[in-house]
Design an enzyme around this catalytic site. Structure first.
Site, PDB file in Angstrom:
ATOM      1  N   GLY A  13      12.119  44.547  59.345  1.00 20.24           N
ATOM      2  CA  GLY A  13      11.771  43.354  58.570  1.00 20.24           C
ATOM      3  C   GLY A  13      10.798  42.447  59.313  1.00 20.24           C
ATOM      4  O   GLY A  13      10.314  42.789  60.397  1.00 20.24           O
ATOM      5  N   TYR A 153      23.333  34.256  48.876  1.00 12.19           N
ATOM      6  CA  TYR A 153      22.805  34.399  50.241  1.00 12.19           C
ATOM      7  C   TYR A 153      23.248  33.220  51.123  1.00 12.19           C
ATOM      8  O   TYR A 153      23.693  33.400  52.257  1.00 12.19           O
ATOM      9  CB  TYR A 153      21.278  34.488  50.132  1.00 12.19           C
ATOM     10  N   LYS A 157      25.581  33.401  54.398  1.00 14.42           N
ATOM     11  CA  LYS A 157      25.143  32.926  55.723  1.00 14.42           C
ATOM     12  C   LYS A 157      26.136  31.911  56.286  1.00 14.42           C
ATOM     13  O   LYS A 157      26.523  31.988  57.452  1.00 14.42           O
ATOM     14  CB  LYS A 157      23.745  32.300  55.627  1.00 14.42           C
TER      15      LYS A 157
HETATM   16  C1  AKB Z   1      14.744  32.930  51.807  1.00 14.34           C
HETATM   17  O1  AKB Z   1      13.870  32.339  51.174  1.00 14.34           O
HETATM   18  O2  AKB Z   1      15.717  33.490  51.288  1.00 14.34           O
HETATM   19  C2  AKB Z   1      14.645  32.939  53.311  1.00 14.34           C
HETATM   20  C3  AKB Z   1      15.413  31.801  53.905  1.00 14.34           C
HETATM   21  C4  AKB Z   1      14.943  30.421  53.727  1.00 14.34           C
HETATM   22  O3  AKB Z   1      16.411  32.036  54.528  1.00 14.34           O
HETATM   23  N1  AKB Z   1      13.290  32.879  53.723  1.00 14.34           N
END
Ligand code: AKB
Length: 336
Positions: A13, A153, A157
């Site tokens: 990545g 996401y 996290k």
């Molecule tokens: C996203 O846009 O998902 C990533 C982040 C801000 O963690 N770049």
């Protein structure tokens, strides 16, 4: 005796690209895991490449059997936009993959009688401000404020930040014979902009996409409003921060998760730089309301006082230097 190696997951990545190039210069052996084979140029800098998912148990078992790992960069993740389309897969990769790797780190540490440093990139997605007015009023946010993420996401996290802290500080606290072996260290990255790679699957991607499209002379329809403001950082500064925190003396660290900040332009300010640097650029605005709602829940800026005070975080690039000294010349060269 085996030479300790560095393990990088998600090595193919954007962060992996920069990190492998930087670590290759230091001369430490690197072992990687990625879902796809590495590009030949990257693969040349790597001692051993495993191709497969971080959720495949056998891959970690093979690494455990064959290598002594003392430092892990766990970069494998599905980013925020992609995770909204496949939340269950996102949870499997982002949470279960991380849990497996933390357990792997504990076992590595037990086998070799040492602490394993576990570097974890978290994100401004761990924040969730309820609406734009609150975002603008909140200004610069501290690590422990507004921890109510809106995306899968962001939830992944934030949760993994806590599980990492658990492994580092409280793992099996009731089992008398357990020594904690995981030294978990986490950075909450802002949007990252690289001059050499283009991101995919994120929601902060518009900044990179705009710059790269401008340099290629291709029209770009930006998916957020011109006044959208979130924090950004250049990829070289992100890599330096990862390495600096990995090397920081343990006793200096007052937290397991640190905010990082460098600059926080609006999308319109980025557009001005792109169209000035690349006069053929054509940027239009076509707002995607769902992606807009995600960036509107991320802070305008973050308070990175703890990172600066504890381990000397000091990004090289502010807004002007990021574009003048790094992004514009390097991207121009790339598409020449
Ligand atoms: C996203 O846009 O998902 C990533 C982040 C801000 O963690 N770049």
């Amino acid at each position: 005796m085996r030479t300790p190696v560095i393990l990088i997951t998600g090595a193919g990545g954007e962060i992996g690209h920069g990190l492998i190039a930087r670590l290759a210069g230091i001369g430490r052996p690197i072992v990687t895991i990625d879902i796809a084979p590495l590009e030949p140029a990257l693969a040349r800098s790597v001692r051993r490449e495993f191709t497969g998912s971080i959720t495949d148990k056998w891959i970690l078992e093979r690494v455990l059997a064959e290598f002594e790992v003392d430092l892990i960069f766990h970069l494998a993740a599905l980013l925020s936009t992609r995770s909204e389309f496949t939340p269950i897969t996102a949870h499997e990769v982002n949470v279960e993959g991380t849990l497996r790797l933390l357990e792997f780190a504990q076992h590595e540490g037990e086998s070799h009688g040492r602490r394993v440093v576990f570097m974890y990139p978290s994100s401004i997605a761990a924040y969730g401000l309820p609406d734009l007015a609150t975002k603008l009023r909140a200004g610069s946010v501290h690590e422990d404020e507004w921890n109510t993420p809106r995306t899968m996401y962001g939830c992944n996290k934030l949760y993994c930040e806590h599980v990492g802290r658990y492994y580092a500080r409280h793992y099996k606290q009731l089992a008398a014979d357990t020594t904690r072996r995981v030294d978990f260290r986490c950075l909450r990255f802002p949007g990252l902009i690289s001059a050499v790679t283009v991101p995919s699957g994120g929601t902060s991607d518009y900044a990179s996409e705009m710059m790269h499209a401008a340099a290629r002379g291709e029209p770009y329809a930006c998916f957020v409003r011109p006044d959208t403001r979130i924090p950004f950082m250049t990829m070289p500064d992100a890599i330096e921060a990862l390495l600096r925190l990995a090397e920081a003396p343990c006793e200096r660290l007052t937290r397991t998760a640190y905010n990082l900040a460098a600059f926080n332009p609006t999308a319109e300010e980025i557009c001005k730089v792109a169209t000035t640097a690349f006069p053929g650029a054509k940027v239009s605005w076509r707002v995607d309301v769902k992606r807009q709602a995600i960036v509107d829940s991320w802070p305008v800026s973050v308070d990175d006082g703890a990172a600066r005070g504890d381990w000397g975080f000091a990004p090289l690039h502010d807004f002007a230097r990021a574009f003048e000294e790094y992004l514009v010349p390097t991207i121009r060269e790339r598409y020449r």
